[in-house]
Scaffold this motif. Structure first.
Motif, PDB file in Angstrom:
ATOM      1  N   ASP A  70      -9.335  19.749  14.503  1.00 21.91           N
ATOM      2  CA  ASP A  70     -10.380  18.699  14.728  1.00 21.91           C
ATOM      3  C   ASP A  70      -9.849  17.321  14.260  1.00 21.91           C
ATOM      4  N   ARG A  71     -10.782  16.432  14.348  1.00 27.65           N
ATOM      5  CA  ARG A  71     -10.252  14.794  14.313  1.00 27.65           C
ATOM      6  C   ARG A  71     -10.723  14.381  12.791  1.00 27.65           C
ATOM      7  N   LEU A  72     -10.692  15.475  11.927  1.00 25.61           N
ATOM      8  CA  LEU A  72     -10.928  15.050  10.381  1.00 25.61           C
ATOM      9  C   LEU A  72     -10.065  13.906   9.889  1.00 25.61           C
ATOM     10  N   VAL A  73     -10.667  12.914   9.434  1.00 25.79           N
ATOM     11  CA  VAL A  73     -10.021  11.938   8.414  1.00 25.79           C
ATOM     12  C   VAL A  73     -10.361  11.635   7.115  1.00 25.79           C
ATOM     13  N   CYS A  74      -9.334  11.476   6.279  1.00 26.84           N
ATOM     14  CA  CYS A  74      -9.569  11.027   4.765  1.00 26.84           C
ATOM     15  C   CYS A  74      -9.623   9.696   4.893  1.00 26.84           C
ATOM     16  N   VAL A  75     -10.797   8.961   4.259  1.00 25.81           N
ATOM     17  CA  VAL A  75     -10.633   7.523   3.721  1.00 25.81           C
ATOM     18  C   VAL A  75     -10.798   7.469   2.313  1.00 25.81           C
ATOM     19  N   HIS A  76      -9.682   6.847   1.670  1.00 25.93           N
ATOM     20  CA  HIS A  76      -9.684   7.011   0.180  1.00 25.93           C
ATOM     21  C   HIS A  76      -9.111   5.977  -0.379  1.00 25.93           C
ATOM     22  N   ALA A  77      -9.409   5.486  -1.819  1.00 27.36           N
ATOM     23  CA  ALA A  77      -9.058   4.521  -2.591  1.00 27.36           C
ATOM     24  C   ALA A  77      -8.662   4.959  -4.074  1.00 27.36           C
ATOM     25  N   LEU A  78      -8.021   4.233  -4.550  1.00 26.20           N
ATOM     26  CA  LEU A  78      -7.469   4.570  -5.930  1.00 26.20           C
ATOM     27  C   LEU A  78      -8.340   3.297  -6.877  1.00 26.20           C
ATOM     28  N   LEU A  79      -9.177   3.934  -7.541  1.00 25.22           N
ATOM     29  CA  LEU A  79     -10.227   3.004  -8.465  1.00 25.22           C
ATOM     30  C   LEU A  79      -9.830   2.954  -9.851  1.00 25.22           C
ATOM     31  N   PRO A  80     -10.154   1.885 -10.429  1.00 24.43           N
ATOM     32  CA  PRO A  80     -10.251   1.692 -11.809  1.00 24.43           C
ATOM     33  C   PRO A  80     -11.249   2.668 -12.396  1.00 24.43           C
TER      34      PRO A  80
ATOM     35  N   SER B 189      -2.162   8.509 -13.917  1.00 24.47           N
ATOM     36  CA  SER B 189      -2.192   7.124 -14.335  1.00 24.47           C
ATOM     37  C   SER B 189      -3.591   6.601 -15.223  1.00 24.47           C
ATOM     38  N   GLY B 190      -4.566   7.254 -15.171  1.00 23.64           N
ATOM     39  CA  GLY B 190      -5.941   7.297 -15.709  1.00 23.64           C
ATOM     40  C   GLY B 190      -6.863   6.478 -14.476  1.00 23.64           C
ATOM     41  N   GLU B 191      -6.538   6.292 -13.616  1.00 26.67           N
ATOM     42  CA  GLU B 191      -7.282   5.622 -12.226  1.00 26.67           C
ATOM     43  C   GLU B 191      -7.858   6.918 -11.865  1.00 26.67           C
ATOM     44  N   ARG B 192      -8.900   6.645 -10.791  1.00 23.74           N
ATOM     45  CA  ARG B 192      -9.770   7.543 -10.197  1.00 23.74           C
ATOM     46  C   ARG B 192      -9.648   7.601  -8.853  1.00 23.74           C
ATOM     47  N   VAL B 193      -9.207   8.632  -8.023  1.00 23.92           N
ATOM     48  CA  VAL B 193      -9.347   8.794  -6.552  1.00 23.92           C
ATOM     49  C   VAL B 193     -10.667   9.069  -6.088  1.00 23.92           C
TER      50      VAL B 193
ATOM     51  N   SER C 266       0.837  -1.090  -0.017  1.00 26.59           N
ATOM     52  CA  SER C 266       0.078   0.133  -0.003  1.00 26.59           C
ATOM     53  C   SER C 266       0.721   1.219  -0.143  1.00 26.59           C
ATOM     54  N   SER C 267       2.086   1.114   0.331  1.00 22.80           N
ATOM     55  CA  SER C 267       2.885   2.454   0.587  1.00 22.80           C
ATOM     56  C   SER C 267       3.633   2.626  -0.812  1.00 22.80           C
ATOM     57  N   GLU C 268       3.755   1.577  -1.642  1.00 27.45           N
ATOM     58  CA  GLU C 268       4.550   1.836  -2.986  1.00 27.45           C
ATOM     59  C   GLU C 268       3.880   2.435  -4.253  1.00 27.45           C
ATOM     60  N   GLY C 269       2.681   2.129  -4.259  1.00 24.46           N
ATOM     61  CA  GLY C 269       2.010   2.462  -5.626  1.00 24.46           C
ATOM     62  C   GLY C 269       1.711   4.228  -5.641  1.00 24.46           C
ATOM     63  N   TRP C 270       1.156   4.886  -4.802  1.00 21.76           N
ATOM     64  CA  TRP C 270       0.865   6.424  -4.949  1.00 21.76           C
ATOM     65  C   TRP C 270       0.394   6.725  -3.585  1.00 21.76           C
ATOM     66  N   ARG C 271       0.462   8.217  -3.795  1.00 21.28           N
ATOM     67  CA  ARG C 271       0.061   8.893  -2.689  1.00 21.28           C
ATOM     68  C   ARG C 271      -0.926   9.967  -2.937  1.00 21.28           C
ATOM     69  N   ILE C 272      -1.797  10.107  -2.089  1.00 26.87           N
ATOM     70  CA  ILE C 272      -2.922  11.212  -2.287  1.00 26.87           C
ATOM     71  C   ILE C 272      -2.201  12.502  -1.900  1.00 26.87           C
ATOM     72  N   GLY C 273      -2.944  13.380  -2.463  1.00 28.83           N
ATOM     73  CA  GLY C 273      -2.242  14.932  -2.437  1.00 28.83           C
ATOM     74  C   GLY C 273      -1.903  15.041  -3.809  1.00 28.83           C
ATOM     75  N   GLU C 274      -2.722  15.243  -4.638  1.00 31.14           N
ATOM     76  CA  GLU C 274      -2.390  15.228  -5.956  1.00 31.14           C
ATOM     77  C   GLU C 274      -2.595  16.463  -6.707  1.00 31.14           C
ATOM     78  N   SER C 275      -2.764  17.591  -6.170  1.00 34.50           N
ATOM     79  CA  SER C 275      -3.194  18.823  -6.951  1.00 34.50           C
ATOM     80  C   SER C 275      -2.327  19.833  -6.752  1.00 34.50           C
ATOM     81  N   LEU C 276      -1.815  20.462  -7.610  1.00 29.09           N
ATOM     82  CA  LEU C 276      -1.164  21.818  -7.648  1.00 29.09           C
ATOM     83  C   LEU C 276      -1.630  23.099  -8.265  1.00 29.09           C
ATOM     84  N   PRO C 277      -1.977  24.159  -7.667  1.00 29.82           N
ATOM     85  CA  PRO C 277      -2.459  25.153  -8.564  1.00 29.82           C
ATOM     86  C   PRO C 277      -1.577  25.761  -9.408  1.00 29.82           C
ATOM     87  N   GLY C 278      -2.007  26.425 -10.530  1.00 32.70           N
ATOM     88  CA  GLY C 278      -1.318  27.209 -11.349  1.00 32.70           C
ATOM     89  C   GLY C 278      -0.176  28.070 -11.036  1.00 32.70           C
ATOM     90  N   ALA C 279      -0.346  28.863  -9.815  1.00 34.59           N
ATOM     91  CA  ALA C 279       0.451  30.047  -9.113  1.00 34.59           C
ATOM     92  C   ALA C 279       1.509  28.856  -8.627  1.00 34.59           C
TER      93      ALA C 279
END
Length: 370
Positions: free
Chosen positions: A174-184, A211-215, A37-50
């Motif tokens: 707060d105790r906000l958490v993100c549950v996420h998956a990389l889907l085909p 990669s073409g996959e969907r977060v 699970s630590s090898e394939g990808w990392r969430i946090g995939e957005s960077l603004p134009g600035a």
């Protein structure tokens, strides 16, 4: 100079300073056989134009473009009302920004730091950090090493490991958490929009990555009983498909896919009462961890690294107040961030009585005016 942490903020800072100063970057030693699970990808995939301005100043913009990151499409959200609202970047002078391959992006910054002489060293356990006079001493007893430097920097991300070891207070909103998956992605899915939707007890986003996959990511309270059931990607998918904004772009079912859960709430270094004096800095998530709703975490990593590099250079030139000015600037960043975050969380008025939304409205309002 010693930088703790080899993520985007630490690597960018090291590269900025290494042409004139010796920089040692300490990073955690990875296990010999890391879980898949630590090898394939990392969430946090957005960077603004600035961010293009910051990458150009690093001399990395062409290298960044060559790595195949995908230009962001339009954004569509169901937030203030059930009616979708569209936004594109045509009026943004900085352009649309990018969806990133995070593993590749992080590796680019690390390699770029090595190119200019930053030395990377792994530590396998806790280290001792002491200040004596104008010097910092870092002891890695397990490896039998000791380092000395005029400046130390915490770039360890949300863990803020150096700050904690020095006893610096850190406030988690707060105790906000993100549950996420990389889907085909669905067959023939050409959608490049970032889709964001408020829900009864949290909020969602989904986007296709290079990669073409969907977060698919859902943000909710860590104490929400629903979290346990959502650790299955199929359960997460079924829960998301209730929402009209998300259902058309999501597959109907998935198998053999795991979800990941990570802390996602805002957290700030409490710098109102000062820091340990000259020679100490914190950058990126260590000084301010952004709520993912802001989409500013990576930009802040690069921007705070640049501002810290300027302050450190001034300190080496004899300006012992440079660090104070840097942290004052970070306090202003924190104040502006909380003002905007409070306004955003207050907008889904149809859910205003639900605990998730009421708690964040009250907490963020208080922090934004404190």
């Amino acid at each position: 100079m010693i930088v703790f942490g080899s993520g985007p903020a630490g690597s960018a800072l090291g590269r900025k300073l290494a042409e004139r100063h010796r920089v040692l970057l300490l990073e955690r030693e990875l296990p010999t056989n890391p879980p898949r699970s630590s090898e394939g990808w990392r969430i946090g995939e957005s960077l603004p134009g600035a961010a293009a301005v910051l990458l150009r100043r690093q001399g990395l913009f062409d290298r960044f473009l060559a790595d195949g990151h995908v230009e962001r499409g339009a954004s569509v959200s169901v937030w203030e009302s059930p009616v979708p609202v569209w936004f594109d970047a045509l009026r943004d002078p900085n352009g649309p920004g990018w969806h990133l391959d995070r593993v590749r992006f992080d590796a680019m910054l690390r390699n770029a730091a090595r190119d200019v002489g930053v030395v990377f060293s792994a530590v396998s356990g806790r280290v001792q950090v002491l200040r004596e006079g104008a010097q910092w001493y870092v002891r890695d007893d397990r490896a039998g090493r000791q380092y000395r430097a005029r400046v130390v920097v915490d770039a360890t991300g949300r863990s803020a490991a150096l700050c904690r070891s020095l006893g610096l207070p850190r406030h988690a909103q707060d105790r906000l958490v993100c549950v996420h998956a990389l889907l085909p992605a669905k067959e023939h899915d050409q959608d490049r929009c970032t889709r964001t939707s408020a829900d009864v007890d949290g909020w969602w986003y989904s986007v296709r990555v290079p990669s073409g996959e969907r977060v698919l990511a859902y943000h909710l309270d860590a104490g929400d009983p629903a979290l346990r059931g959502l650790r299955s990607a199929q359960a997460l998918l079924l829960h998301a498909r209730r929402l009209p904004l998300l259902a058309p772009v999501l597959p109907e079912s998935v198998s053999h896919i795991s979800t990941q859960v990570r802390p996602a709430g805002s957290a700030v270094l409490n710098i109102a009462d000062g820091v340990p004096g000259p020679g100490f800095y914190a950058v990126g998530d260590s000084v301010l961890a952004f709520d993912p709703l802001s989409s500013q975490g990576l930009f802040h990593a690069l921007a705070s690294a640049e501002r810290a590099a300027t302050a450190i250079a001034r300190e080496f030139e004899g300006d012992l107040s440079a660090g104070q000015h840097y942290f004052l600037e970070m306090r202003h960043v924190q104040a502006r961030y909380y003002k905007h975050l409070a306004a955003t969380y207050a907008r889904p008025v149809r859910y205003c009585d639900r605990p998730f939304w009421a708690q964040r409205r009250d907490q963020v309002d208080w922090m934004g005016t404190g």
